[in-house]
Design a protein around this motif. Structure first.
Motif: not given
Length: 348
Positions: A274, A279, A306
């Motif tokens: 992440g 993302a 995300v």
């Protein structure tokens, strides 16, 4: 570190005040014990290493007040909620976590509170419980690993001082370095030079550097160069491709070391990816990381998150409520995840 809840007091909203404070932005959400999101707010970056713990936490107060107002609550009317779950960037060392915990506990935001590095929030957002590894590659880069028995794998994450490389800030700096040297002849040619100049509407990458130095361009805008880097790499630029390959190596390396420390290399293990750079789901990076993990830890289960990182902070808070038999639980988690999934779809 958890601060116990004082059930002799009464909170305005049984639930969680979730805080995710990153290097570049901060999200706050007030979540009911059943997983309903009642209020939220977004602000700028969180830098306690520069501002000090108390001042940095004080800087979150306007966001908490905004989220409370959206939920129909007022901090002046007493304790807002049951538990404060704060996942904070730059809470990298135990002493930093302790200082930030004390500063959060001094606020009348919740009956109890817990402070953790924001990478733990990412891990919780991408898993169903306390097991797995997470690598955040946003403005900076960090990694944590966690087992159900509480054992962790962590890194100091103090930048180049502790061996870290990359993240949006690092990639921007490397892109500028190569672009400037390409222009003045000290380095090989790269399309990064003309792409960076064009992105900022200036005649050269060197002109971009001068504009930043003179305060004509905000230094924070350098983070935009992550997108430029991937565009140039997709066109086949050797330097850009090399930078992305090195970033993939760093991400996979952090995850593999964390897995090795926790004896997870030969076990099915979620590897949560992440932060803004990851993302974005750029195949040149994500596919590279996935291939590296597959080669050294075939049972690793990479997954890109995300959803807003504040989801992880809220889930950790709901876990605390469930442990205290106050609320939370699977139904609350499902409702909360659904709310953020709907929010992501609306934003997309």
């Amino acid at each position: 570190m958890d601060q116990p809840m004082d059930r002799q007091q009464a909170e305005q909203l049984p639930g969680v005040l979730a805080i995710d404070a990153g290097n570049s932005k901060t999200d706050v959400a007030l979540v009911g014990a059943d997983g309903t999101v009642y209020g939220s707010a977004r602000g700028g970056g969180f830098q306690p290493q520069l501002d000090g713990a108390e001042q940095a936490i004080a800087g979150l107060a306007p966001l908490v007040e905004a989220a409370a107002a959206e939920a129909g609550l007022r901090p002046a009317d007493g304790v807002l909620t049951t538990h404060v779950s704060a996942c904070l960037a730059n809470a990298d060392l135990p002493v930093e976590e302790q200082q930030l915990q004390a500063a959060v506990a001094a606020r009348s935001w919740g009956l109890g509170s817990a402070v953790a590095n924001d990478t733990f929030g990412l891990l919780r957002a991408g898993t169903d419980g306390p097991r797995g590894v997470a690598v955040v590659c946003g403005a900076g880069i960090n990694c944590v690993g966690l087992l159900p028995d509480g054992r962790t794998a962590r890194f100091p994450a103090l930048g180049r001082l502790t061996g870290d490389w990359g993240g949006g800030g690092g990639l921007a700096a490397e892109s500028m370095w190569h672009a400037a040297r390409a222009e003045d002849g000290r380095g090989p040619a790269t399309a990064l030079a003309s792409a960076i100049a064009a992105h900022f509407g200036l005649p050269s990458a060197t002109a971009v550097a001068e504009a930043i130095h003179l305060g004509q361009l905000e230094r924070t805008r350098l983070h935009e160069l992550s997108r430029v880097l991937f565009q140039v790499a997709e066109a086949g630029d050797t330097i850009a491709l090399r930078l992305i390959d090195r970033q993939a190596c760093e991400i996979a390396g952090l995850a593999l070391v964390a897995m090795r420390r926790l004896n997870l290399l030969d076990r099915p293990t979620p590897v949560v990816l992440g932060g803004g750079v990851l993302a974005a789901r750029q195949p040149l990076l994500v596919d590279n990381v996935t291939a590296r993990l597959a080669a050294s830890a075939p049972l690793a289960e990479p997954r890109v998150v995300v959803a807003p990182p504040v989801l992880g902070a809220a889930l950790l808070g709901l876990d605390q409520l469930a442990a205290g038999r106050i609320g939370g639980g699977p139904a609350a988690e499902r409702r909360l995840r659904a709310a953020y999934a709907a929010h992501h779809e609306a934003a997309a």
